[in-house]
Design an enzyme around this catalytic site. Structure first.
Site, PDB file in Angstrom:
ATOM      1  N   ARG A 186       0.864  -1.185   0.000  1.00  0.00           N
ATOM      2  CA  ARG A 186       0.000   0.000   0.000  1.00  0.00           C
ATOM      3  C   ARG A 186       0.893   1.226   0.000  1.00  0.00           C
ATOM      4  O   ARG A 186       2.107   1.117   0.128  1.00  0.00           O
ATOM      5  CB  ARG A 186      -1.032  -0.011   1.142  1.00  0.00           C
ATOM      6  N   GLY A 187       0.252   2.408  -0.116  1.00  0.00           N
ATOM      7  CA  GLY A 187       1.035   3.636  -0.261  1.00  0.00           C
ATOM      8  C   GLY A 187       1.097   3.967  -1.744  1.00  0.00           C
ATOM      9  O   GLY A 187       1.426   3.094  -2.571  1.00  0.00           O
ATOM     10  N   ALA A 188       0.772   5.218  -2.086  1.00  0.00           N
ATOM     11  CA  ALA A 188       0.543   5.572  -3.486  1.00  0.00           C
ATOM     12  C   ALA A 188       1.693   5.184  -4.442  1.00  0.00           C
ATOM     13  O   ALA A 188       1.467   4.465  -5.421  1.00  0.00           O
ATOM     14  CB  ALA A 188       0.219   7.061  -3.577  1.00  0.00           C
ATOM     15  N   ARG A 213      -7.536  -0.111  -6.645  1.00  0.00           N
ATOM     16  CA  ARG A 213      -7.805   0.960  -5.674  1.00  0.00           C
ATOM     17  C   ARG A 213      -7.995   2.281  -6.432  1.00  0.00           C
ATOM     18  O   ARG A 213      -7.229   2.573  -7.342  1.00  0.00           O
ATOM     19  CB  ARG A 213      -6.646   1.070  -4.655  1.00  0.00           C
ATOM     20  N   GLN A 215      -1.729   2.566   9.984  1.00  0.00           N
ATOM     21  CA  GLN A 215      -0.448   2.661   9.253  1.00  0.00           C
ATOM     22  C   GLN A 215       0.602   3.411  10.067  1.00  0.00           C
ATOM     23  O   GLN A 215       1.796   3.127   9.960  1.00  0.00           O
ATOM     24  CB  GLN A 215      -0.650   3.391   7.911  1.00  0.00           C
ATOM     25  N   ASP A 249      -1.899  10.905  -1.823  1.00  0.00           N
ATOM     26  CA  ASP A 249      -2.298   9.892  -2.807  1.00  0.00           C
ATOM     27  C   ASP A 249      -2.645  10.522  -4.138  1.00  0.00           C
ATOM     28  O   ASP A 249      -2.518   9.897  -5.184  1.00  0.00           O
ATOM     29  CB  ASP A 249      -3.472   9.082  -2.270  1.00  0.00           C
ATOM     30  N   ASN A 253      -5.220  12.587   0.977  1.00  0.00           N
ATOM     31  CA  ASN A 253      -4.293  11.729   1.711  1.00  0.00           C
ATOM     32  C   ASN A 253      -5.119  10.921   2.711  1.00  0.00           C
ATOM     33  O   ASN A 253      -6.347  11.055   2.796  1.00  0.00           O
ATOM     34  CB  ASN A 253      -3.206  12.560   2.406  1.00  0.00           C
ATOM     35  N   LYS A 254      -4.453  10.089   3.468  1.00  0.00           N
ATOM     36  CA  LYS A 254      -5.120   9.188   4.418  1.00  0.00           C
ATOM     37  C   LYS A 254      -6.132   9.912   5.294  1.00  0.00           C
ATOM     38  O   LYS A 254      -5.867  11.033   5.747  1.00  0.00           O
ATOM     39  CB  LYS A 254      -4.033   8.508   5.264  1.00  0.00           C
TER      40      LYS A 254
HETATM   41  O1  MRU Z   1      -4.490   3.215   2.234  1.00  0.00           O
HETATM   42  P1  MRU Z   1      -3.008   3.425   2.086  1.00  0.00           P
HETATM   43  O2  MRU Z   1      -2.232   2.869   3.229  1.00  0.00           O
HETATM   44  O3  MRU Z   1      -2.503   2.959   0.739  1.00  0.00           O
HETATM   45  O4  MRU Z   1      -2.859   4.994   2.133  1.00  0.00           O
HETATM   46  C1  MRU Z   1      -1.566   5.542   2.093  1.00  0.00           C
HETATM   47  C2  MRU Z   1      -1.527   6.991   2.325  1.00  0.00           C
HETATM   48  O5  MRU Z   1      -2.533   7.651   2.481  1.00  0.00           O
HETATM   49  C3  MRU Z   1      -0.174   7.642   2.273  1.00  0.00           C
HETATM   50  O6  MRU Z   1      -0.094   8.706   3.153  1.00  0.00           O
HETATM   51  C4  MRU Z   1       0.044   8.146   0.838  1.00  0.00           C
HETATM   52  O7  MRU Z   1      -0.095   7.078  -0.051  1.00  0.00           O
HETATM   53  C5  MRU Z   1       1.353   8.785   0.639  1.00  0.00           C
HETATM   54  S1  MRU Z   1       2.603   7.542   0.556  1.00  0.00           S
HETATM   55  C6  MRU Z   1       4.035   8.191  -0.018  1.00  0.00           C
END
Ligand code: MRU
Length: 351
Positions: free
Chosen positions: A32-34, A72, A179, A220, A230-231
């Protein structure tokens, strides 16, 4: 890939030989993570075509890309990486099939390498914003785990440390998927960066007590006007930072900037399953049958964002102009990148 669902308790690596497994791994949060999602999708597409013959490749390529696009919805890096793979395919589909497959694999590897380089460059720009002795708050995980390596928001912290700045970090746990508690705390501990874990609802208090000097988060998808998806919980942090006069920085590689999206309200927000809210791991914490909302992301309006740090420089308001310039590669002059201390000095410090 490391299975992020099991961290920090177990470090288990998964190896996939079928592209559908990679797509499932993205959907199920193994990865996970963009930026990491984008890299995984590109690798997955290269994997998907690896054994296909010419006619099969013609038939299957679009389907493989669509499988990844359906994993996603919010992180634009996913669609950006798929688009790069599609472009390589379109430009070379008259070549012999072996060459085409190799070119797709090479593109996936390039996306991976470029992401690490972008994080390092972004980190150096961001580190220049961090004063020696600062305490930084971050939310969610925008570290090495969320990228091909080094990290975006955590990359800024790593670069600040490499530039000899003494920093400490508060990470908020990031309900419901945790996270911050599971991944950011784990990365910071591994890096020996002094870190304090707080629950999300403690952030306002910490700011009011004067314990936070600045906020740095990842993104994201950042729209053309500087609205930042973002999250979930990031918006709350930004409002609190504004209330307390604390700079709110966003670490955004250009692969996370969507100039085709004019404003944040156009960004699709992923809604995830209710179990993430009603349960913590396998333990039920809410009554069965309660109605649940679980938006995985929120949008922070651009007027709450102090600066957006990219690998090509730092964008300041008005973002409609500055982001377009940065994406075009016109690096803003006035904010220089922090220089890491020389390796010689690092050696002598260690030794
Ligand atoms: O749902 P996730 O864990 O994929 O969400 C991740 C985030 O929101 C991060 O903050 C975002 O992707 C930036 S990662 C460099």
């Amino acid at each position: 890939m490391i299975d992020q669902r099991l961290l920090p308790v177990r470090e288990v690596y998964r190896v996939y030989s079928d592209y559908r497994e990679v797509a499932r791994a993205i959907k199920d949060m193994v990865i996970r993570g963009a930026p990491a999602i984008g890299v995984a999708a590109a690798m997955g597409i290269a994997l998907g075509v690896r054994t296909l013959k010419r006619e099969e490749l013609r038939r299957e390529f679009d389907k493989i890309c669509r499988t990844f696009a359906a994993t996603r919805p919010t992180a634009v890096n996913l669609f950006w990486a798929i688009e790069r793979m599609r472009r390589v395919y379109a430009r070379n589909d008259t070549r012999d099939v072996e060459t085409l497959r190799l070119m797709l694999e090479r593109e996936a590897r390039t996306i991976h390498e470029e992401d690490i380089a972008a994080n390092r460059a972004l980190g150096a720009y961001g580190a220049a914003l961090i004063e020696d002795g600062s305490t930084i708050l971050t939310h969610c995980n925008a570290g090495a785990l969320a990228t091909a390596g080094y990290g975006t928001a955590l990359g800024v912290m790593r670069a600040a440390v490499e530039a000899d700045k003494r920093i400490s970090v508060y990470c908020s746990e990031t309900r419901p998927y945790l996270q911050g508690a599971r991944l950011t705390a784990w990365e910071l501990k591994k890096e020996h960066i002094p870190a304090t874990l707080v629950t999300d609802n403690m952030v306002g208090h910490m700011m009011k007590e004067g314990l936070i000097d600045c906020v740095i988060v990842g993104t994201d998808r950042t729209a053309a006007n500087g609205d930042v998806a973002n999250k979930i919980g990031t918006y709350t942090v930004a409002v609190l930072a504004h209330r307390h006069g604390i700079p709110f920085y966003v670490a955004a590689p250009t692969s996370s900037i969507d100039l085709g999206c004019p404003r944040g309200d156009k960004i699709p927000i992923e809604e995830r399953g209710s179990r993430e809210v009603t349960h913590i791991f396998d333990r039920q914490i809410a009554p069965s049958g309660i109605r649940v909302a679980n938006p995985a992301f929120d949008v922070t309006p651009h007027d709450l964002v102090t600066a957006i740090v990219t690998e090509r420089g730092i964008a300041r308001p008005p973002y409609n102009k500055s982001l377009a310039r940065v994406v075009r590669g016109e690096t803003p002059k006035r904010e220089a990148a922090a220089r890491p201390r020389s390796s010689a000095k690092r050696q002598s410090k260690k030794g």
